[in-house]
Scaffold this active site. Structure first.
Site: not given
Length: 319
Positions: A10, A12, A34, A36, A141, A145
């Site tokens: 869900l 992008q 996902d 949700r 982040y 990665k």
């Protein structure tokens, strides 16, 4: 028929990738997941599962049950959000990555997860950043990665898992609005251009970052997933990009359609400091050489499509 399991569906990227894969392979062969259920859009009423990627037992159960040929792992916290809660970012980004790549190993599935320009840092060459170069990020982040890239190399070398990845730049889309990324200004600016005729950017003028229109990003994922493995000498993450832009360039492109558009600045120190550690432009020659990466959209072509579709989307919301 080839089967795909998608986490973070869900988000992008997932929102548009699932649609494209289902057009190619059918609803029953693409399982989006996902934390949700979808409340609207093309995934409603079609096969969909709740999945928390930090729950290893549930990941293994679902992969074992569905038996995908490819796992596409997209569930993650983005750069600005991760910096606000680094402990949660580690749990979600690294825990989810480890659980899903382990599932790929155990169930012999191809494995794709995106890396990012966030994997680079202030000591990385800023211009025409090479495919293989210094990666010393200064954000959680970015650390996630880089760790993920190393883990993908390890699983390919140690266990023979067919790992594939790209270092995505900022992704621009009218379908799903972004959430918590440093490059989000390049999506928000189109919405405010239609709504208000002006935009206040949290990124300063003259701050160049690589970007790509979402259609090109989806094409890249699918093309890499189908690439001949014998051509691939890179197994962690390919540099990909379509344009290197800064806010004034986007504003000027918008003015070709909305002449009175204005851009203002209220710089967010945290996101600005993140942006300044990233490259200004990427060398994408290895992606072109190894699997024929070829983006179709430049800034002006993207702006035309964004303004047209954002306008239509906002019009529908008011009806």
């Amino acid at each position: 028929m080839r089967k795909f399991l998608v986490t973070g569906a869900l988000g992008q990227i997932g929102t548009e990738l699932v649609v494209r894969l289902r057009e190619m392979y059918g609803d029953e062969n693409v399982l989006p997941t996902d934390i949700r259920m979808p409340e609207a859009g093309p995934m409603v009423g079609k096969p969909f599962e709740i999945l928390d990627v930090t729950d290893k037992d549930r990941v293994m159960e679902m992969v074992g049950s569905f038996q995908p040929d490819s796992i596409i792992h997209l569930a993650a916290l983005l750069s600005a959000t991760a910096e606000k809660n680094p402990a949660l970012a580690w749990d979600v980004n690294m825990g989810g990555l480890f659980n899903t790549i382990e599932a790929a190993r155990i169930y012999d599935a191809q494995y794709f997860t995106p890396s990012s320009i966030g994997s680079f840092g202030p000591s990385t060459p800023k211009e025409n950043t090479p495919q293989d170069t210094t990666q010393r990020p200064t954000t959680m982040y970015g650390v996630n990665k880089v760790t993920g890239e190393l883990l993908m190399d390890y699983y390919y070398t140690k266990f023979g898992v067919d790992t594939r990845s790209v270092r995505f730049p900022g992704l621009i889309s009218y379908v799903q609005e972004p959430g918590g990324g440093t490059t989000d200004y390049a999506v928000e600016i189109y919405y405010d251009a239609i709504r208000k005729g002006e935009y206040t950017s949290f990124i300063d003028k003259g701050t160049y970052m690589d970007m790509m229109f979402m259609d090109d990003a989806i094409d890249a994922v699918i093309k890499l997933l189908h690439a001949d493995p014998d051509r691939l000498t890179t197994r962690n993450a390919f540099n990909v990009s379509a344009m290197s832009i800064e806010p004034e360039m986007v504003a000027e492109s918008i003015r070709k359609h909305i002449p009175d558009f204005k851009i203002n600045y209220d710089v967010d120190p945290e996101r600005q400091s993140i942006a300044e550690t990233w490259p200004n432009s990427l060398d994408v020659s290895e992606a072109k050489k190894q699997w024929d990466f070829s983006p179709k959209y430049d800034l002006d072509k993207m702006t035309e499509v964004m303004l047209e579709n954002v306008s239509e989307k906002l019009k529908q919301k008011t009806q």
